[in-house]
Scaffold this motif. Structure first.
Motif, PDB file in Angstrom:
ATOM      1  N   UNK A  93     -61.838 -13.234   5.339  1.00 18.65           N
ATOM      2  CA  UNK A  93     -61.152 -13.871   6.451  1.00 18.65           C
ATOM      3  C   UNK A  93     -62.172 -14.193   7.540  1.00 18.65           C
ATOM      4  N   UNK A  94     -61.825 -15.172   8.351  1.00 21.60           N
ATOM      5  CA  UNK A  94     -62.654 -15.496   9.513  1.00 21.60           C
ATOM      6  C   UNK A  94     -61.970 -15.145  10.829  1.00 21.60           C
ATOM      7  N   UNK A  95     -60.710 -14.667  10.732  1.00 20.17           N
ATOM      8  CA  UNK A  95     -59.967 -14.384  11.960  1.00 20.17           C
ATOM      9  C   UNK A  95     -59.093 -13.138  11.869  1.00 20.17           C
ATOM     10  N   UNK A  96     -59.200 -12.372  10.783  1.00 25.07           N
ATOM     11  CA  UNK A  96     -58.415 -11.160  10.524  1.00 25.07           C
ATOM     12  C   UNK A  96     -56.952 -11.440  10.216  1.00 25.07           C
ATOM     13  N   UNK A  97     -56.536 -12.685  10.255  1.00 26.63           N
ATOM     14  CA  UNK A  97     -55.123 -13.036  10.066  1.00 26.63           C
ATOM     15  C   UNK A  97     -54.916 -13.814   8.770  1.00 26.63           C
ATOM     16  N   UNK A  98     -55.726 -14.806   8.533  1.00 23.44           N
ATOM     17  CA  UNK A  98     -55.628 -15.635   7.333  1.00 23.44           C
ATOM     18  C   UNK A  98     -56.683 -15.178   6.334  1.00 23.44           C
ATOM     19  N   UNK A  99     -56.231 -14.794   5.139  1.00 23.58           N
ATOM     20  CA  UNK A  99     -57.100 -14.170   4.147  1.00 23.58           C
ATOM     21  C   UNK A  99     -57.065 -14.940   2.832  1.00 23.58           C
ATOM     22  N   UNK A 100     -58.157 -14.840   2.090  1.00 20.67           N
ATOM     23  CA  UNK A 100     -58.237 -15.363   0.732  1.00 20.67           C
ATOM     24  C   UNK A 100     -58.844 -14.296  -0.163  1.00 20.67           C
ATOM     25  N   UNK A 101     -58.601 -14.422  -1.465  1.00 20.84           N
ATOM     26  CA  UNK A 101     -59.215 -13.514  -2.432  1.00 20.84           C
ATOM     27  C   UNK A 101     -60.513 -14.158  -2.889  1.00 20.84           C
ATOM     28  N   UNK A 102     -61.639 -13.459  -2.630  1.00 25.38           N
ATOM     29  CA  UNK A 102     -62.945 -14.039  -2.913  1.00 25.38           C
ATOM     30  C   UNK A 102     -63.527 -13.591  -4.244  1.00 25.38           C
ATOM     31  N   UNK A 103     -63.189 -12.387  -4.679  1.00 26.81           N
ATOM     32  CA  UNK A 103     -63.754 -11.866  -5.919  1.00 26.81           C
ATOM     33  C   UNK A 103     -63.254 -10.469  -6.186  1.00 26.81           C
ATOM     34  N   UNK A 104     -63.914  -9.788  -7.118  1.00 24.46           N
ATOM     35  CA  UNK A 104     -63.570  -8.415  -7.476  1.00 24.46           C
ATOM     36  C   UNK A 104     -64.849  -7.594  -7.606  1.00 24.46           C
ATOM     37  N   UNK A 105     -64.840  -6.397  -7.030  1.00 24.93           N
ATOM     38  CA  UNK A 105     -66.029  -5.541  -7.080  1.00 24.93           C
ATOM     39  C   UNK A 105     -66.240  -4.884  -8.432  1.00 24.93           C
ATOM     40  N   UNK A 106     -65.157  -4.704  -9.200  1.00 21.64           N
ATOM     41  CA  UNK A 106     -65.239  -4.040 -10.502  1.00 21.64           C
ATOM     42  C   UNK A 106     -64.859  -5.072 -11.568  1.00 21.64           C
ATOM     43  N   UNK A 107     -65.835  -5.701 -12.217  1.00 17.54           N
ATOM     44  CA  UNK A 107     -65.548  -6.822 -13.115  1.00 17.54           C
ATOM     45  C   UNK A 107     -64.690  -6.451 -14.310  1.00 17.54           C
ATOM     46  N   UNK A 108     -64.862  -5.222 -14.819  1.00 16.25           N
ATOM     47  CA  UNK A 108     -64.087  -4.773 -15.978  1.00 16.25           C
ATOM     48  C   UNK A 108     -63.915  -3.262 -15.850  1.00 16.25           C
ATOM     49  N   UNK A 109     -62.766  -2.774 -16.286  1.00 16.86           N
ATOM     50  CA  UNK A 109     -62.497  -1.330 -16.211  1.00 16.86           C
ATOM     51  C   UNK A 109     -63.065  -0.662 -17.459  1.00 16.86           C
TER      52      UNK A 109
END
Length: 550
Positions: A93-109
């Motif tokens: 987010x750039x304003x703490x209000x509007x968010x997007x999903x950018x990626x995942x920290x754990x690619x596979x379990x």
């Protein structure tokens, strides 16, 4: 880079002018306790119009156990995902209000066969409360979390989109961990349940140097967990939750290993979602101009745990104070004063035609997929990956969070390559589930609505589903639709319908009442599936998915 004014990804009411009579407590955004990071950031001269307001929840999707940080003028948040893969989404987010999903920290379990639905299942295991941090010295993001009470894993990336790679495993399982990058670049971890400990990591972050118990919750408070670790104005703070109705903070002026004193931040505070729970278990973050915010989540089943945001001020003796509206966590607040965003964020709703070569980060599989059985490009192709009559055992079931308070998922599905015994469709997936889809038997294809898919408290299947309605279909494609009303309350209806032309939809089956027990933790998801009951070899192609709100 597009520097034009962004279209807001949230509905206009989120940006509406602030009503004069908000009842907001005095002392909002007290700009004391400004950290070293704030001193080097942009000033409010380049800020957005502070007369606007935002509405809670800031995200009406299931993102729990939030860790929130700022790097420069960009905010990032991480969340729990349990058995879904990839895990640990990173939101931006750039304003703490509007968010997007950018990626995942754990690619596979890759923590054992049960996360592959191979002889065992990982429901309600996997990625629990974990931590996201940024280390300026090497310009690297760190994700840290324990798995199955066995060990801790650390992943790193130089950009949140990835690639994320496993840096190390540590034999101590840091339960509900909070990772701190200290001002001298030392890495510390706060962790534990009721008994809270602090560990120091080696300079490369690959091993533990020492660990020490620093606090035990008094019996009058009970369980404390969900650590978040901060250094603010030379003092160390461990932010802790009392599940699921309180938030406490420990403060030390003697260093990361204490001694610590405790103060209550909130208890039994009415939240901003009608019928939902108390805001808790989140993190503190500071804007470039020095203002502080607390981003927590609210239990709001059947949808899950929804992020909410409130401003924070600081008492003269250095304790955070959540700013309330008429004694409650506000349903709206003045928008954070931040620099103009560089671009609009990607909405969490809308259309996906599965173009490109990878899935967009809005998608997560139920357990790890069999990557030989699916593909994207000109739609999403799901080849049958499992022979089973139990959707909870079926691999390559692809899920998408439900958008609150109500939303509709519509898919266009080509079923011409299905084989006898195949089952494909669109589900409302949780420990009590229902779906609309296609059954092919004896060369005949029908559209059916099935409910009664259930699990017990140990996440074993207790019901594989009962067909409650059906209709014949012809041709090679069909449109399937599921609508979910996830407002906490008595009704919690899910409804299903289908179309043969994409325009006129016909309801199929009774209303499905979504379950609202908290113990599964994750909320309902829309799920795309295709599994065999006889033999592998069939396939479906989903050419369009749309998540829409009224």
């Amino acid at each position: 880079m597009d520097m034009s004014w962004p279209h807001q990804s949230q509905p206009l009411p989120r940006r509406r002018a602030l009503a004069a009579a908000t009842g907001l407590a005095a002392g909002i955004l007290l700009p004391t306790r400004t950290s070293r990071a704030a001193a080097s950031g942009p000033t409010q001269a380049s800020a957005l119009n502070a007369a606007a307001s935002y509405a809670n929840p800031v995200i009406w999707q299931d993102f729990a156990d939030i860790d929130v940080i700022r790097v420069g003028t960009t905010y990032y948040a991480s969340a729990s995902t349990m058995h879904y893969s990839p895990g640990a989404p990173v939101l931006r987010s750039y304003d703490l209000v509007n968010w997007e999903i950018a990626g995942h920290s754990v690619p596979v379990l890759d923590f054992g066969a049960k996360y592959d639905l191979n002889g065992a299942r990982g429901y309600v295991r996997g990625i629990w409360a974990s931590s996201l941090a940024y280390r300026p010295s090497n310009r690297t993001f760190y994700w840290l979390g324990q798995i199955d009470f066995a060990r801790t894993y650390v992943y790193t990336a130089t950009a949140v989109e990835g690639p994320w790679n496993r840096l190390t495993t540590i034999s101590t399982p840091y339960y509900d961990a909070g990772l701190l990058v200290d001002s001298d670049d030392t890495l510390y971890v706060a962790y534990g349940n009721t008994t809270i400990s602090v560990a120091q990591l080696s300079p490369d972050g690959r091993s533990q140097v020492r660990t020490q118990q620093v606090f035990t919750a008094p019996p009058s408070v009970g369980t404390l967990e969900g650590s978040r670790f901060y250094k603010i104005n030379g003092q160390y703070y461990i932010f802790l939750t009392r599940p699921a109705n309180g938030q406490y903070i420990l403060k030390s002026s003697g260093g990361p290993f204490g001694p610590y004193t405790m103060r209550q931040v909130l208890l039994d505070l009415r939240g901003p979602i009608p019928g939902g729970g108390v805001p808790h278990q989140g993190g503190l973050v500071q804007t470039p101009s020095g203002a502080w915010y607390y981003m927590a989540f609210v239990d709001a089943y059947p949808g899950g745990r929804m992020p909410v945001l409130a401003p924070v001020s600081w008492s003269p003796d250095g304790w955070p104070v959540v700013q309330l509206v008429n004694g409650t966590w506000g349903s709206s607040y003045p928008s954070p004063a931040v620099p103009v965003p560089p671009r609009p964020v990607t909405p969490m709703t809308g259309v996906d035609t599965f173009d490109g070569t990878t899935l967009k980060p809005r998608w997560e599989w139920n357990h790890n997929p069999d990557n030989t059985k699916w593909s994207v490009g000109n739609g999403l192709t799901l080849r049958t990956a499992t022979v089973t009559n139990d959707l909870y055992w079926a691999r390559d079931t692809l899920t998408h969070r439900v958008q609150g308070p109500t939303s509709t998922a519509t898919v266009q599905l080509d079923h011409s390559a299905m084989r006898d015994g195949d089952r494909a469709g669109l589900a409302l997936l949780r420990d009590s589930s229902a779906w609309i889809g296609l059954e092919r038997d004896g060369g005949v294809t029908r559209v059916v609505m099935v409910d009664g898919l259930t699990m017990d408290g140990n996440w074993n299947t207790t019901g594989t589903g009962t067909e409650v309605a059906s209709a014949p279909v012809s041709g090679g494609r069909v449109w399937l639709r599921a609508t979910a009303d996830i407002r906490p309350g008595a009704a919690r209806p899910g409804t299903f319908s289908y179309s043969t032309d994409g325009t006129t939809f016909t309801r199929l089956g009774p209303v499905f009442s979504m379950g609202n027990d908290w113990r599964f933790f994750m909320g309902y998801r829309f799920a795309l599936f295709n599994h065999a009951t006889q033999a592998l070899g069939g396939a479906v192609r989903i050419t369009r998915f749309e998540l829409s709100v009224p």
